[in-house]
Design a protein around this motif. Structure first.
Motif, PDB file in Angstrom:
ATOM      1  N   ARG A  14       0.827  -1.213   0.000  1.00 42.62           N
ATOM      2  CA  ARG A  14       0.000   0.000   0.000  1.00 42.62           C
ATOM      3  C   ARG A  14       0.863   1.266   0.000  1.00 42.62           C
ATOM      4  O   ARG A  14       0.739   2.142   0.851  1.00 42.62           O
ATOM      5  N   LEU A  15       1.740   1.334  -1.014  1.00 39.57           N
ATOM      6  CA  LEU A  15       2.635   2.478  -1.183  1.00 39.57           C
ATOM      7  C   LEU A  15       2.311   3.156  -2.506  1.00 39.57           C
ATOM      8  O   LEU A  15       3.059   3.053  -3.479  1.00 39.57           O
ATOM      9  N   PRO A  16       1.168   3.850  -2.575  1.00 35.70           N
ATOM     10  CA  PRO A  16       0.689   4.380  -3.857  1.00 35.70           C
ATOM     11  C   PRO A  16       1.620   5.389  -4.507  1.00 35.70           C
ATOM     12  O   PRO A  16       1.723   5.429  -5.736  1.00 35.70           O
ATOM     13  N   SER A  17       2.284   6.226  -3.726  1.00 39.69           N
ATOM     14  CA  SER A  17       3.179   7.220  -4.321  1.00 39.69           C
ATOM     15  C   SER A  17       4.336   6.555  -5.046  1.00 39.69           C
ATOM     16  O   SER A  17       4.755   6.996  -6.128  1.00 39.69           O
ATOM     17  N   SER A  63      28.938  -1.054   5.622  1.00 47.66           N
ATOM     18  CA  SER A  63      28.353  -1.113   6.960  1.00 47.66           C
ATOM     19  C   SER A  63      27.413  -2.306   7.046  1.00 47.66           C
ATOM     20  O   SER A  63      26.953  -2.835   6.035  1.00 47.66           O
ATOM     21  N   VAL A  64      27.137  -2.719   8.278  1.00 44.31           N
ATOM     22  CA  VAL A  64      26.241  -3.833   8.543  1.00 44.31           C
ATOM     23  C   VAL A  64      25.101  -3.334   9.415  1.00 44.31           C
ATOM     24  O   VAL A  64      25.334  -2.719  10.462  1.00 44.31           O
ATOM     25  N   MET A  65      23.877  -3.581   8.969  1.00 39.11           N
ATOM     26  CA  MET A  65      22.679  -3.201   9.721  1.00 39.11           C
ATOM     27  C   MET A  65      22.034  -4.465  10.285  1.00 39.11           C
ATOM     28  O   MET A  65      21.522  -5.289   9.521  1.00 39.11           O
ATOM     29  N   ARG A  66      22.070  -4.643  11.594  1.00 42.06           N
ATOM     30  CA  ARG A  66      21.429  -5.808  12.212  1.00 42.06           C
ATOM     31  C   ARG A  66      20.019  -5.433  12.648  1.00 42.06           C
ATOM     32  O   ARG A  66      19.839  -4.495  13.425  1.00 42.06           O
ATOM     33  N   PHE A  67      19.058  -6.196  12.154  1.00 42.85           N
ATOM     34  CA  PHE A  67      17.666  -5.935  12.496  1.00 42.85           C
ATOM     35  C   PHE A  67      17.171  -6.918  13.542  1.00 42.85           C
ATOM     36  O   PHE A  67      17.537  -8.096  13.541  1.00 42.85           O
ATOM     37  N   GLY A  68      16.316  -6.410  14.402  1.00 41.71           N
ATOM     38  CA  GLY A  68      15.563  -7.274  15.288  1.00 41.71           C
ATOM     39  C   GLY A  68      14.256  -7.619  14.600  1.00 41.71           C
ATOM     40  O   GLY A  68      14.156  -7.632  13.373  1.00 41.71           O
ATOM     41  N   GLN A  69      13.233  -7.873  15.387  1.00 37.91           N
ATOM     42  CA  GLN A  69      11.937  -8.230  14.815  1.00 37.91           C
ATOM     43  C   GLN A  69      11.262  -7.009  14.194  1.00 37.91           C
ATOM     44  O   GLN A  69      11.070  -5.994  14.866  1.00 37.91           O
ATOM     45  N   LEU A  70      10.915  -7.117  12.919  1.00 34.39           N
ATOM     46  CA  LEU A  70      10.153  -6.067  12.252  1.00 34.39           C
ATOM     47  C   LEU A  70       8.679  -6.446  12.266  1.00 34.39           C
ATOM     48  O   LEU A  70       8.318  -7.616  12.353  1.00 34.39           O
ATOM     49  N   CYS A  71       7.825  -5.438  12.167  1.00 32.36           N
ATOM     50  CA  CYS A  71       6.390  -5.704  12.160  1.00 32.36           C
ATOM     51  C   CYS A  71       5.716  -4.822  11.116  1.00 32.36           C
ATOM     52  O   CYS A  71       6.377  -4.243  10.247  1.00 32.36           O
ATOM     53  N   SER A  72       4.416  -4.701  11.185  1.00 29.83           N
ATOM     54  CA  SER A  72       3.639  -3.957  10.197  1.00 29.83           C
ATOM     55  C   SER A  72       4.026  -2.479  10.182  1.00 29.83           C
ATOM     56  O   SER A  72       4.502  -1.926  11.167  1.00 29.83           O
ATOM     57  N   GLY A 110      -0.214   1.612   6.911  1.00 29.03           N
ATOM     58  CA  GLY A 110      -1.186   0.665   6.370  1.00 29.03           C
ATOM     59  C   GLY A 110      -1.407  -0.578   7.194  1.00 29.03           C
ATOM     60  O   GLY A 110      -2.345  -1.335   6.944  1.00 29.03           O
ATOM     61  N   GLY A 111      -0.538  -0.835   8.177  1.00 26.94           N
ATOM     62  CA  GLY A 111      -0.680  -2.032   8.996  1.00 26.94           C
ATOM     63  C   GLY A 111      -0.375  -3.317   8.244  1.00 26.94           C
ATOM     64  O   GLY A 111      -0.806  -4.395   8.661  1.00 26.94           O
ATOM     65  N   VAL A 119      -4.605  -6.226  12.100  1.00 26.04           N
ATOM     66  CA  VAL A 119      -5.650  -7.249  11.997  1.00 26.04           C
ATOM     67  C   VAL A 119      -6.607  -6.915  10.856  1.00 26.04           C
ATOM     68  O   VAL A 119      -7.025  -7.790  10.094  1.00 26.04           O
ATOM     69  N   THR A 120      -6.951  -5.641  10.720  1.00 23.75           N
ATOM     70  CA  THR A 120      -7.829  -5.218   9.621  1.00 23.75           C
ATOM     71  C   THR A 120      -7.201  -5.536   8.272  1.00 23.75           C
ATOM     72  O   THR A 120      -7.864  -6.049   7.358  1.00 23.75           O
ATOM     73  N   ALA A 121      -5.893  -5.246   8.129  1.00 22.07           N
ATOM     74  CA  ALA A 121      -5.199  -5.533   6.869  1.00 22.07           C
ATOM     75  C   ALA A 121      -5.175  -7.032   6.587  1.00 22.07           C
ATOM     76  O   ALA A 121      -5.357  -7.466   5.443  1.00 22.07           O
TER      77      ALA A 121
END
Length: 625
Positions: A263-266, A428-437, A441-442, A612-614
């Motif tokens: 949901r990235l219309p632009s 460089s190194v980017m370490r990510f943890g848990q990503l979410c919505s 847009g959720g 949840v809606t998404a």
């Protein structure tokens, strides 16, 4: 599994006054029978799968004594039959299109799931002589190719450690083997010789930036594209998306599909309206060669009119059951090829000293050992005195979590570090943890672990109480904005990074101190869905009892490992089921360089409701009652 009860048992099945089945009482009543069914299945007494043409030659007590190539061939034939059997016609037809399995095929990359893995083990128990030994329950996960599995079967049959009774010693042996392989892979893919490429122009700061992105068909990559596109309004850039596809048209279609799904219309409008000079969606194969499958003409054209080159590698197979070996050909070799492509583009643009390569990694690469152990080279201490994982590069492979995905990320981080140190070029190194919505847009990737776990509320009517778990989840759009902050800093001091020689390490994680507890999530979800709260152990039992209803059956083995041993009254956690307080992950360097990360909002009820809606709109969850 199906067990037929005699008609006389019908009157004994527990039922409510309305005649509906009382599931809880039924589980209790038939618990001994269910346990026997599982035991018979695991030990090969309830499955019959004999390859065509099998004979009794070399059999012992009705079982076959196979070794070497014969055993590998038997396993391949057996696995192919299990993969081809069952399911609907469409699924069977799809399986027939799969590449044939060889001795070195990673079975989980080839599509073997948890049910098929259990059937493979059961078939081995039924037909192969093991000297009275049993294989460990996770044997197919631990030895995921027919060749490795055959070698292990021979060791067990000969009485060497590795059977179900040799749990800890066998696991230690497997871990040592994997740790050596990790170090070997770093050496194998860390050669970065000088390039014989001269600049085709004089790079200067007035020219537009060339931004090369991978993973745009995934959630993080799509939002990364969106962030880069938005900031290009102030500093024009040419954006190149490298996509696995047959041709450029299909590559562009895949990018548009991904942006629309998030949901990235632009960004959708930008890709649809842009000429080839602004956005390029190129068909690429990172594992193919050091040009990643691009032609010489494409390479010449990419850097024309561009100065600084920024490459962000956000594509990696998210496979939590595959072995380390399964990541080598596509992911690890592909990383080195992409680095070489980046170097070539920067050299052609005359901007090697100002260009930058960023690799998106995972905190799983450091969570295999507590931060205070000798395996970590540095230790951070949070403001309240708690130990924290530092933004550094540990030298020991033991710091990676014990799964192929985490170990492959450890390997990749060290390859990037070697690249930066050998060449002096920006990395460089980017370490990510848990990503979410995302916050707008959720939308949350429906193939990830937490969404799949939450969906079990729909599938079996319950969710586990994980008392030690906190919602330390970072919205994916915030994560993407943080990457752009760090790879395109407003000043050099803004992107100093953690101390890892000359290769900055950043932890892009949510602030655990601000994170809501798991109980809050259950409360928020209960206002949107109907489900029962149960202990982690009880939740696993419900999943096992209704396994055919679980669409994410491939996750079941991982959930068993994480939660099956949790206390029956609750208290389980993916990070700690012993009650010990999990160590924090220090993100001070990343926060110093990224305003987006510093201002990241914690997960709250509004975001969960939007998510949840998404999910309902996409059909991932059923409609509310």
């Amino acid at each position: 599994m199906v067990h037929l009860l005699p008609p006389s048992a019908l009157a004994d099945i527990p039922r409510a006054s309305k005649g509906s089945l009382q599931r809880g009482r039924a589980y209790q009543q038939y618990e001994p029978l269910i346990a026997k069914i599982y035991k018979d299945f695991e030990e090969g007494r309830s499955i019959s799968l004999v390859p065509e043409g099998a004979t009794a030659n070399g059999s012992v007590n009705g079982k076959r004594a196979l070794a070497g190539d014969e055993l590998v061939a038997w396993l391949i034939d057996t696995i192919e039959r299990l993969r081809g059997g069952g399911g609907d016609a469409a699924a069977s037809a799809e399986r027939k299109k799969d590449k044939p399995i060889s001795g070195d095929t990673d079975l989980f990359v080839a599509g073997v799931d948890s049910i098929q893995a259990a059937r493979i083990r059961a078939a081995i128990h039924q037909h192969i002589e093991l000297g009275g030994q049993l294989l460990q329950k996770n044997v197919v996960y631990d030895y995921p190719t027919p060749a490795l599995l055959a070698s292990h079967i021979q060791e067990v049959g000969e009485g060497r450690p590795g059977g179900a009774a040799d749990g800890e010693s066998a696991q230690a042996k497997r871990d040592d083997t994997q740790h050596r392989l990790m170090e070997q892979l770093v050496e194998k893919y860390s050669s970065f010789p000088a390039l014989d490429v001269g600049p085709n122009q004089t790079g200067d700061d007035e020219q537009r930036e060339l931004v090369v992105l991978t993973g745009v068909t995934g959630a993080l990559g799509a939002h990364l594209f969106d962030q880069v596109r938005a900031r290009c309004a102030q500093a024009p850039a040419r954006i190149v998306c490298l996509v696995r596809a047959e041709d450029e048209e299909r590559a562009r279609t895949r990018v548009l599909t991904s942006l629309k799904a998030r949901r990235l219309p632009s960004s959708v409008e930008h890709v649809e309206a842009s000429g080839t000079a602004e956005v390029l969606c190129l068909a690429a194969d990172l594992a193919a060669s050091t040009t990643c499958g691009l032609s010489e003409d494409q390479l010449r054209q990419l850097s024309v009119g561009c100065g600084r080159v920024t490459t962000v590698h956000a594509a990696w197979a998210v496979n939590f059951v595959g072995s380390l070996q399964s990541f080598e050909a596509e992911q690890i070799a592909g990383l080195r090829n992409l680095i070489q492509l980046h170097r070539r583009l920067a050299a052609a643009a005359g901007s090697s000293d100002r260009s930058h390569f960023a690799f998106c990694s995972s905190v799983a690469s450091i969570l295999g050992a507590p931060p205070s152990t000798e395996f970590h080279t540095a230790l951070s201490v949070a403001g309240d005195g708690d130990e924290a994982y530092a933004e550094t590069l540990p030298s020991s492979p033991r710091t990676a979590a014990a799964m192929g995905y985490a170990r492959s990320k450890w390997v990749a981080e060290h390859i990037c570090a070697r690249y930066g140190r050998q060449t002096g070029e920006g990395c460089s190194v980017m370490r990510f943890g848990q990503l979410c919505s995302d916050t707008a847009g959720g939308v949350w990737n429906e193939s990830e672990g937490w969404p799949l776990l939450i969906r079990t509320a729909d599938e079996v009517g319950c969710l586990p109480m994980l008392d030690d778990e906190r919602l330390a989840w970072l919205p994916v759009d915030v994560a993407a904005a943080s990457i752009v902050d760090l790879v395109r800093p407003s000043s050099p001091a803004d992107a100093a990074g953690g101390d890892s020689g000359d290769v900055p390490i950043y932890h892009l994680v949510a602030d655990a101190a601000k994170a809501a507890p798991w109980e809050s999530l259950l409360v928020w979800l209960s206002r949107e869905m109907d489900f029962e709260r149960v202990s982690p152990r009880r939740w696993i039992e419900r999943l096992e009892a209704d396994e055919e209803r679980i669409k994410a059956r491939g996750m079941l083995e991982l959930w068993r490992r994480n939660y099956a041993a949790a206390p029956s009254s609750g208290g389980g956690s993916s990070s700690s089921s012993s009650g010990a307080k999990p160590a924090r992950i220090d993100a001070s360097h990343a926060q110093a360089g990224s305003a987006s990360l510093r201002s990241a909002p914690p997960v709250d009820e509004q975001l969960i409701r939007r998510t949840v809606t998404a999910w309902r709109q996409s059909g991932f969850l059923g409609q509310s009652n």
